[in-house]
Design an enzyme around this catalytic site. Structure first.
Site, PDB file in Angstrom:
ATOM      1  N   ASP A  59       0.557  -1.076  -0.208  1.00  9.55           N
ATOM      2  CA  ASP A  59      -0.175   0.027   0.381  1.00  9.55           C
ATOM      3  C   ASP A  59       1.055   1.088   0.099  1.00  9.55           C
ATOM      4  OD1 ASP A  59       0.963   0.210   2.671  1.00  9.55           O
ATOM      5  OD2 ASP A  59      -1.416   0.829   3.301  1.00  9.55           O
ATOM      6  N   TYR A  61       2.898   4.909   0.429  1.00  8.31           N
ATOM      7  CA  TYR A  61       3.460   4.965   1.974  1.00  8.31           C
ATOM      8  C   TYR A  61       2.493   6.384   2.659  1.00  8.31           C
ATOM      9  CZ  TYR A  61       8.034   4.597  -0.483  1.00  8.31           C
ATOM     10  OH  TYR A  61       9.111   3.611  -0.680  1.00  8.31           O
ATOM     11  N   PHE A  72       6.705   2.310  -3.940  1.00  5.58           N
ATOM     12  CA  PHE A  72       8.289   2.725  -3.881  1.00  5.58           C
ATOM     13  C   PHE A  72       8.436   4.081  -3.795  1.00  5.58           C
ATOM     14  CE2 PHE A  72       7.758  -2.335  -3.518  1.00  5.58           C
ATOM     15  CZ  PHE A  72       8.166  -2.809  -2.801  1.00  5.58           C
ATOM     16  N   HIS A 181      11.511  -9.516   0.624  1.00  2.37           N
ATOM     17  CA  HIS A 181      11.236  -7.946   0.476  1.00  2.37           C
ATOM     18  C   HIS A 181      12.037  -7.171   0.646  1.00  2.37           C
ATOM     19  CE1 HIS A 181       9.251  -3.827   1.131  1.00  2.37           C
ATOM     20  NE2 HIS A 181       8.125  -4.458   0.540  1.00  2.37           N
TER      21      HIS A 181
END
Length: 223
Positions: A59, A61, A72, A181
């Site tokens: 989701d 920031y 990202f 991740h």
């Protein structure tokens, strides 16, 4: 089909209608990221027939000045978040050169990298606060549409949440790469050393498609 057709179809079949109603209320009474006009920015920047790579995030920031509508990515003048710092470390290791970039990934999007979050909005300071309003149904449909495409596409699935999408991706024309991740909590458990960026370009180029300029200096990009 293009992305606008998909959005119209999802509005008609009821997937996006309840989300739209929820967000009207949320944007009116709380602080929600990204800005309303940027909710579908990843789709706007990377048209369906131009998708070469998909990087699936979770989701947006949730702090001020960060979310742009891409997974990202942050605006050029914003401090680079820890996960993106690690992405750049991996790029530097793969290509054997320093990565001189801001955190703005819009140049990747323009080259065909769909920077897609599975949840497209979030309330300020509350990660995953919009995880139950229906976004995953819509973004799963995006992945199903991508899976049906004939052009070669590389899917980069980093971390447990993204790797759940593997079940939707069975087209042999595509390449699916999975690993940990890039978060500081997990990057040492398989993200570092994954070589996903080189592997993605090797796959694209083997199919006659230009690779992505991952390490190109983007410090002149505004926003």
């Amino acid at each position: 089909m293009d992305w606008n057709e998909l959005i119209e179809e999802e509005l008609k079949n009821g997937t996006l209608g309840p989300i739209r109603d929820y967000l009207e209320e949320a944007y009116a009474h709380t602080t929600v990221y990204p800005a309303k006009e940027n909710i579908f920015r990843a789709l706007e920047m990377t048209p369906l027939n131009g998708v070469k790579v998909v990087i699936l995030g979770q989701d947006p920031y949730h702090e001020p000045g960060q979310a742009q509508g891409y997974s990202f990515s942050v605006p050029s003048r914003t401090r680079i978040p820890p996960s993106l710092v690690n992405i750049y470390k991996e790029l530097s290791a793969e290509y054997g050169q320093p990565v001189e970039r801001t955190g703005n990934l819009s140049d990747w999007a323009a080259q065909g990298v769909l920077l897609l979050n599975s949840i497209l909005t979030v309330e300020q300071g509350k990660p995953l606060s919009h995880s139950k309003i229906g976004w995953q149904k819509f973004t799963d449909d995006i992945l199903r549409v991508l899976n049906r495409q004939d052009q070669p596409i590389v899917f980069l699935l980093w971390g447990g949440h993204a790797r759940k999408a593997r079940a939707l991706l069975d087209n042999p024309n595509h390449l699916v790469l999975e690993c940990a991740h890039p978060s500081p909590l997990s990057a040492n458990r398989g993200f570092f050393g994954c070589n996903h960026f080189i592997k993605a370009n090797e796959f694209l180029e083997a199919h006659g498609v230009n690779g992505i300029h991952w390490t190109e200096d983007n410090r002149q990009i505004e926003g």
